[in-house]
Design an enzyme around this catalytic site. Structure first.
Site, PDB file in Angstrom:
ATOM      1  N   GLY A  10       0.828  -1.200   0.000  1.00 59.35           N
ATOM      2  CA  GLY A  10       0.000   0.000   0.000  1.00 59.35           C
ATOM      3  C   GLY A  10       0.858   1.245   0.000  1.00 59.35           C
ATOM      4  CD  GLU A  64      -1.610  -8.019   9.156  1.00 63.89           C
ATOM      5  OE1 GLU A  64      -1.076  -8.996   9.699  1.00 63.89           O
ATOM      6  OE2 GLU A  64      -1.133  -6.875   9.191  1.00 63.89           O
TER       7      GLU A  64
HETATM    8  C1  LIG Z   1      -5.672  -5.044  -0.611  1.00 66.54           C
HETATM    9  C2  LIG Z   1      -4.369  -5.725  -0.337  1.00 66.54           C
HETATM   10  C3  LIG Z   1      -3.343  -5.032   0.280  1.00 66.54           C
HETATM   11  C4  LIG Z   1      -2.116  -5.621   0.482  1.00 66.54           C
HETATM   12  N1  LIG Z   1      -1.105  -4.890   1.062  1.00 66.54           N
HETATM   13  C5  LIG Z   1       0.136  -5.425   1.181  1.00 66.54           C
HETATM   14  C6  LIG Z   1       1.229  -4.667   1.692  1.00 66.54           C
HETATM   15  O1  LIG Z   1       1.067  -3.516   2.053  1.00 66.54           O
HETATM   16  N2  LIG Z   1       2.452  -5.231   1.739  1.00 66.54           N
HETATM   17  C7  LIG Z   1       2.672  -6.512   1.336  1.00 66.54           C
HETATM   18  O2  LIG Z   1       3.790  -6.976   1.402  1.00 66.54           O
HETATM   19  N3  LIG Z   1       1.655  -7.289   0.860  1.00 66.54           N
HETATM   20  C8  LIG Z   1       0.384  -6.773   0.775  1.00 66.54           C
HETATM   21  N4  LIG Z   1      -0.649  -7.540   0.291  1.00 66.54           N
HETATM   22  C9  LIG Z   1      -0.408  -8.919  -0.128  1.00 66.54           C
HETATM   23  C10 LIG Z   1      -0.974  -9.941   0.835  1.00 66.54           C
HETATM   24  O3  LIG Z   1      -0.200  -9.992   1.982  1.00 66.54           O
HETATM   25  C11 LIG Z   1      -1.091 -11.304   0.134  1.00 66.54           C
HETATM   26  O4  LIG Z   1      -2.045 -11.184  -0.895  1.00 66.54           O
HETATM   27  C12 LIG Z   1      -1.502 -12.393   1.094  1.00 66.54           C
HETATM   28  O5  LIG Z   1      -0.422 -12.709   1.906  1.00 66.54           O
HETATM   29  C13 LIG Z   1      -2.007 -13.674   0.391  1.00 66.54           C
HETATM   30  O6  LIG Z   1      -1.009 -14.208  -0.407  1.00 66.54           O
HETATM   31  P1  LIG Z   1      -1.241 -14.515  -1.946  1.00 66.54           P
HETATM   32  O7  LIG Z   1      -1.932 -13.379  -2.554  1.00 66.54           O
HETATM   33  O8  LIG Z   1       0.061 -14.929  -2.464  1.00 66.54           O
HETATM   34  O9  LIG Z   1      -2.243 -15.745  -1.970  1.00 66.54           O
HETATM   35  P2  LIG Z   1      -1.850 -17.239  -2.368  1.00 66.54           P
HETATM   36  O10 LIG Z   1      -0.941 -17.790  -1.339  1.00 66.54           O
HETATM   37  O11 LIG Z   1      -1.423 -17.296  -3.773  1.00 66.54           O
HETATM   38  O12 LIG Z   1      -3.263 -17.950  -2.183  1.00 66.54           O
HETATM   39  C14 LIG Z   1      -4.051 -18.418  -3.272  1.00 66.54           C
HETATM   40  C15 LIG Z   1      -4.944 -19.557  -2.797  1.00 66.54           C
HETATM   41  O13 LIG Z   1      -4.161 -20.672  -2.404  1.00 66.54           O
HETATM   42  C16 LIG Z   1      -4.461 -21.101  -1.099  1.00 66.54           C
HETATM   43  N5  LIG Z   1      -3.223 -21.501  -0.425  1.00 66.54           N
HETATM   44  C17 LIG Z   1      -1.994 -20.929  -0.550  1.00 66.54           C
HETATM   45  N6  LIG Z   1      -1.098 -21.572   0.213  1.00 66.54           N
HETATM   46  C18 LIG Z   1      -1.766 -22.567   0.842  1.00 66.54           C
HETATM   47  C19 LIG Z   1      -1.383 -23.586   1.774  1.00 66.54           C
HETATM   48  N7  LIG Z   1      -0.133 -23.690   2.223  1.00 66.54           N
HETATM   49  N8  LIG Z   1      -2.338 -24.452   2.215  1.00 66.54           N
HETATM   50  C20 LIG Z   1      -3.610 -24.341   1.773  1.00 66.54           C
HETATM   51  N9  LIG Z   1      -4.012 -23.411   0.894  1.00 66.54           N
HETATM   52  C21 LIG Z   1      -3.108 -22.528   0.434  1.00 66.54           C
HETATM   53  C22 LIG Z   1      -5.085 -19.889  -0.433  1.00 66.54           C
HETATM   54  O14 LIG Z   1      -5.976 -20.283   0.565  1.00 66.54           O
HETATM   55  C23 LIG Z   1      -5.785 -19.207  -1.595  1.00 66.54           C
HETATM   56  O15 LIG Z   1      -7.052 -19.745  -1.750  1.00 66.54           O
HETATM   57  C24 LIG Z   1      -1.900  -6.959   0.082  1.00 66.54           C
HETATM   58  C25 LIG Z   1      -2.934  -7.667  -0.515  1.00 66.54           C
HETATM   59  C26 LIG Z   1      -4.166  -7.075  -0.734  1.00 66.54           C
HETATM   60  C27 LIG Z   1      -5.264  -7.856  -1.387  1.00 66.54           C
END
Ligand SMILES: Cc1cc2nc3c(=O)[nH]c(=O)nc-3n(C[C@H](O)[C@H](O)[C@H](O)COP(=O)(O)OP(=O)(O)OC[C@H]3O[C@@H](n4cnc5c(N)ncnc54)[C@H](O)[C@@H]3O)c2cc1C
Ligand SMILES: Cc1cc2nc3c(=O)[nH]c(=O)nc-3n(C[C@H](O)[C@H](O)[C@H](O)COP(=O)(O)OP(=O)(O)OC[C@H]3O[C@@H](n4cnc5c(N)ncnc54)[C@H](O)[C@@H]3O)c2cc1C
Lengths: 664, 664
Positions: free
Chosen positions: A170, A415
């Site tokens: 953000g 988070e």
């Molecule tokens: C509005 C917004 C603001 C954000 N702000 C920040 C920020 O300021 N700084 C920052 O660094 N990040 C930020 N993020 C990123 C955020 O921290 C990540 O999107 C979050 O950690 C989820 O990771 P991912 O998107 O890689 O999801 P993924 O891990 O790719 O998840 C995809 C799917 O796979 C499943 N999955 C993944 N791993 C597993 C597992 N081990 N076991 C079972 N199921 C699993 C999940 O449940 C989900 O359904 C932001 C995200 C959003 C949407």
């Protein structure tokens, strides 16, 4: 409203309790008035802003609050409330919410002395850049590198692949001048995994990206569009040795790596407990907001009369609408109490810790992981359900409901993705059970049932009539039984999948996550319900709130429990814990609670104490004057700037043959 | 993608079947290419448009298609596909979707001769104005009046109160020149209830509102923002006698009211059946779209490896992600088959009708009311679940998922609020049961079980092992049993509440709607499942699709049934129909289906045949190149027009002290 006359308890007193006392609640009201008068605090055009305007105006609002502090118009504590009231997340969100806190927790004293004054004085703006295009959940998989060059005593920060591009932080897109970047530390070819580095990314005079930096906005989102979430890549960007945050791990000038002390992990768990308790309470308040709007509107909205001339029915008097909304009221209360209890547990832990006792930490951490997920799921789903219960008008942004939802729902993902969070709780519970079976009964707090799960499995529900279901102890026993049963079942499943061995990662784990998540969810509902019931009991015992209020709160406890049991009856029937008759009693008692709470519905919404300024909703106004408000707000829509509309001149006119004046 | 090699069936062939044959599917592809080349058909900036731009561009797209027809580049049939592909609802939506159809169904031949050519030639633009600020569901409560003045032989259209203001009609705000307004007809003081009137509202030369008309846009919404939903009030606006639509009811020049023939109601029921079958199939396609995006992304996305160096797990291989997505695939298929079956039933009805047989109409109408609700609920909830399964990237508009959802979810409200629709189905079922009990067994089609519900109640589930659950007949029996049981229970409840008498409106009805809705939902799931199973069986019997494809489709039928049974196990356990063991077998078989279908998941998404052009999604691309696509799309975000961003000059620069060049 006549509605308010029907209420059985003192809503103002309850609102004061929830909002930290009479003075605090009054102060919140004053702040709302103050903010409303600021140009940047006026919300009347909020729903009409386009992305660029949202971005700029959100920054102005944040800076406006900053100025009020500087001019000593408001205190720091006021400012926290003001941020909630203005409710306009923008480019400074991460500076305030992550950059500064990260410096506080991970920078050495020297580093803090260097950067904190600048951060607090807005001489720089920072964000927290962890997530990459290719990695969010799996932090260990981050690909950005920070390679130590002992020659120059610098780190070289680099983005080696497309998927290593930082993505999501953000305020990164167009606002931040600095980031805390998580990058894999390499020293002499050895990979020490992700560490935190402060990296300047923009020229302080021109705001242009520094050499080697590619940075920008990641585009529009479901909600949260005042925030410029950004992308960022590094092309061999050099920062001095001192820019690695060194409170825990350290690198010496010679390139010696000093690992963090073991206490570091405990400290970081403790921080997470604190943050997650905040999220849980926040979930309650977020839901409260949508529910306040929907409940008030459902009391104003009338639709259908069976006989001509009869006054139409308030939609809240349709059992289905009551069933949509009143359990959400109960959930909001449950979550707020849970959040407050989580904070109290955290304080207790701090005291214990200072006496060298860390015993409660693992349980606290495990439960609040799952609770983060359960609370944000309840809130998100509830917000959308509340919106739908408002029929057509709930689809209008002017209701306040759509944006409340779209801003909030990111909480299920960030988070810590909710599934991943729940799996942490499940992992903990299964481990507890295995320890107990190995003769090392260690279950404490809410997980104490794992010490004796087999005995729990033999329990049967003792309810003998519908009224018995109003006893919180009966409700709690059912939730506990469900958790214990699912814990045993999940453990057996894992053992089966692992050929007798239970593994906590890898294929056997990954292909049984549905039941594991089910277990974690069940456990969290058990804790949520018992915490709710216990909190109300305490308020009663301590005489904090008068009997009529306590009576209503206990009805909410029952509504919370019984609505869930009715919906998830299979979980209680499957092993014979409950009989069909007991489920039927629970369901009848659930419906009875809907009726019993109906007269107090608007009062229970009022008791959150949310101001019209916060709600910014044509439907949720305290005075119920919804139709006038809708019409007034609609007229200010930018499409109405001209009578003909923006498409007339160039698009419609050439088609409609302007010479014909036919009026049919 | 390697994924596609694992697929067990011919996806192209199935896509052809779904899309009306090889030629049709190819034509859809050609149209997508054609549209993509038009300036108004290019979607690359779609997610960046603000409200005004959305409004204008949506109109341009609709007019663009109109021109392609006029220039004979495409046929009318092509145009219907083109509208779906361009996927840009705008100010002409109601003109095409409601105004013209209403003329066709409710205008007299003379009136059609007058208005249809103008409407079809875009010499005027119309909309359908029924809903008012105060009334949506309860059409009989509409307050706009049309008072006949025999002197001038005109109707005086008037808005007597604030709540009588027309509210919501699409295209009304700034586009429409005419409306079909529903208004209460008054003749000589007598109220004949709502009737339809054509009312010109804008000057054809200037597009300004005519005297007595107040009209405008109702402001921004959750989605659907290319459409100018509007408000409208009339101040004694006069229209000639001939502007009342007189195919059915009539008013003579002297002010004699001629009521509609009884066949009118049957005709309007028949129309509703047709429209609702379309909505059901549309729900399937809408969900298919989000699911295609999410399933493809979940096969590309990798996250977490248990051991360093190991390739990370495709998130679709986490059981929880598979459980989020594969049942949604099954639901999409179920809904598309249901919609097609609904259409077939409608055609059958038309044939019967032409032989004077209306017998199937009540059942058809009742079932499709509830099915409208169930299908749009499944689609809406499924779309949001698919979005969440994509983690952070699902929150970006560039994924295509948020707008797909926000545009669609209005369907739970309009064309009949879903709760109200389900209550219609419940009313029908309870009536059937009462008729059967009164010795007039009349249940036909899906409701035939009401003829003998008591016998059904004594049935017990005959499943004796996990494999039995793969038999669609066993699945279907369970769903039927549930409906029958809930039908008996709801009827008894109503009888109890009415002191022995069953009333179909009023307080006793209104305070039992939760169980009534539960019944209707159960019935619809029974129909949905058995229609799905029967359709696949027919395709098999007729040899339309080869064995491997049929095998996969039957797995989807089982997945559909068993995922629901696992989730709603209580409904089957409560009366002892199933044992805990049988539920456990169902759950294990459900998980087995998740694994069995995993290799075909991407193929089943491909088999919908949705083009990249339609999906317009960085995550859902057929080629899986998601990260490059995200980065490319983000760079085009308007916030990135300058490096410093829109807030630098006036908002940030003054704060950050531009003279300091501190780089820390
Ligand atoms: C509005 C917004 C603001 C954000 N702000 C920040 C920020 O300021 N700084 C920052 O660094 N990040 C930020 N993020 C990123 C955020 O921290 C990540 O999107 C979050 O950690 C989820 O990771 P991912 O998107 O890689 O999801 P993924 O891990 O790719 O998840 C995809 C799917 O796979 C499943 N999955 C993944 N791993 C597993 C597992 N081990 N076991 C079972 N199921 C699993 C999940 O449940 C989900 O359904 C932001 C995200 C959003 C949407
Ligand atoms: C995007 C959009 C486009 C639209 N376009 C048009 C248009 O072009 N032309 C037009 O005329 N209208 C249009 N509408 C209006 C639409 O038809 C109404 O919103 C719809 O009929 C629902 O009515 P309502 O909004 O009055 O909901 P309400 O009836 O006010 O419903 C509110 C709540 O009460 C409950 N409820 C109401 N009555 C009952 C009952 N009898 N029993 C149990 N529960 C009940 C509902 O379930 C719901 O939860 C549009 C609406 C939307 C959102």
């Amino acid at each position: 409203m006549l509605e308010r006359k029907r209420c059985s308890f003192d809503t103002k007193q309850l609102a004061e309790y929830f909002n930290g006392g009479q003075e605090k609640l009054q102060r919140i009201g004053e702040l709302a008035d103050l903010l409303h008068q600021q140009e940047w605090g006026n919300k009347s055009r909020r729903y009409y802003l386009n992305r660029q305007e949202l971005y700029e105006d959100a920054l102005k609002a944040a800076l406006g609050i900053w100025d009020l502090i500087r001019k000593k118009v408001i205190t720091m504590e006021d400012a926290m409330e003001a941020r909630k009231l203005v409710d306009f997340p923008g480019g400074l969100e991460l500076h305030i919410g992550m950059f500064i806190p990260t410096l506080l927790s991970q920078a050495s004293p020297d580093q803090q002395a260097e950067w904190l004054p600048k951060a607090l004085g807005l001489k720089l703006i920072g964000t927290y850049a962890q997530t990459e295009l290719g990695h969010g959940t799996f932090v260990r998989g981050l690909q950005t590198t920070a390679t130590y060059d002992p020659q120059s005593q610098e780190f070289v920060i680099h983005t080696p692949t497309l998927t290593a591009t930082k993505w999501w932080p953000g305020g990164l897109g167009k606002t931040s001048t600095h980031v805390v970047a998580m990058a894999r530390l390499f020293i002499k070819g050895k990979d020490y995994g992700p560490h935190a580095f402060v990296v300047p990314i923009r020229d302080m005079a021109t705001h242009l990206p520094l050499p080697g930096i590619k940075v920008g906005d990641i585009g529009p989102k479901f909600g949260y569009n005042g925030v410029d979430n950004g992308f960022l890549s590094f092309n061999h960007v050099r920062v001095p040795l001192d820019n690695m945050l060194m409170r825990f791990s350290k690198v010496t000038a010679e390139g010696e790596y000093v690992p963090p002390p073991p206490s570091n992990q405990k400290a970081s768990y403790a921080t997470m407990v604190y943050v997650r308790a905040t999220i849980v309470e926040g979930a309650g308040w977020a839901l409260a907001r949508s529910v306040t709007i929907a409940v008030r509107y459902a009391a104003v909205r009338r639709q259908t009369s069976a006989h001509p001339g009869e006054r139409e029915v308030q939609v809240l008097d349709y059992q289905n609408t009551a069933a949509d909304l009143l359990p959400l009221l109960a959930s909001s209360y449950a979550l707020i109490f849970m959040g407050k209890a989580g904070m109290a547990m955290y304080s207790q832990f701090e005291q214990d810790r200072d006496r060298g006792n860390f015993d409660s930490l693992p349980e606290l951490h495990a439960v609040l992981s799952g609770m983060k997920a359960v609370s944000t799921n309840i809130a998100s789903d509830g917000m959308e359900a509340a919106r739908r219960a408002c029929g057509g008008h709930g689809y209008s942004l002017l209701s306040g409901l759509p944006t409340t939802f779209t801003h909030y729902v990111q909480n299920v993902t960030w988070e810590g993705d909710n599934n991943v969070m729940l799996l942490q709780t499940a992992r903990y519970l299964v481990k507890q059970l295995l320890a107990a079976r190995a003769g090392k009964a260690s279950g404490v707090g809410s997980a104490v049932y794992t010490n004796n799960a087999e005995a729990e499995l033999r329990q049967r529900c003792p309810v003998t009539c519908s009224r018995d279901w109003l006893d919180p102890a009966m409700q709690s026993a059912a939730f506990r039984h469900r958790s214990a049963r699912l814990c045993v079942a999940a453990t057996e499943l894992l053992a089966g999948a692992g050929g007798g061995q239970v593994a906590f990662e890898g294929p056997a784990w990954n292909s049984n996550t549905v039941d594991l998540i089910r277990l974690a969810r069940a456990h969290c509902f058990f804790v949520l319900h018992s915490t709710f019931a216990d909190s109300v009991q305490r308020l009663s015992d301590e005489g904090t709130l008068p009997a009529p209020t306590i009576a209503v709160l206990f009805k909410l406890v029952s509504l919370f429990a019984l609505s869930i049991m009715s919906r998830e009856a299979g979980d209680f029937l499957e092993d014979g814990y409950m009989s069909g008759q007991q489920v039927e009693w629970a369901r009848r008692q659930y419906y009875a609670m809907l009726s019993a709470l109906r007269p107090d519905a608007v009062g229970l919404a009022d008791a959150f104490g949310l101001s019209d300024y916060l709600l910014n909703s044509a439907l949720g106004r305290a005075d119920g004057d919804v139709y006038r408000a809708l019409l007034a707000a609609a007229q200010a829509s930018p499409l109405n700037e001209t009578e003909e509309g923006p498409a007339w001149e160039h698009t419609l006119k050439p088609r409609l043959n302007p010479r014909a004046r036919a009026r049919l």
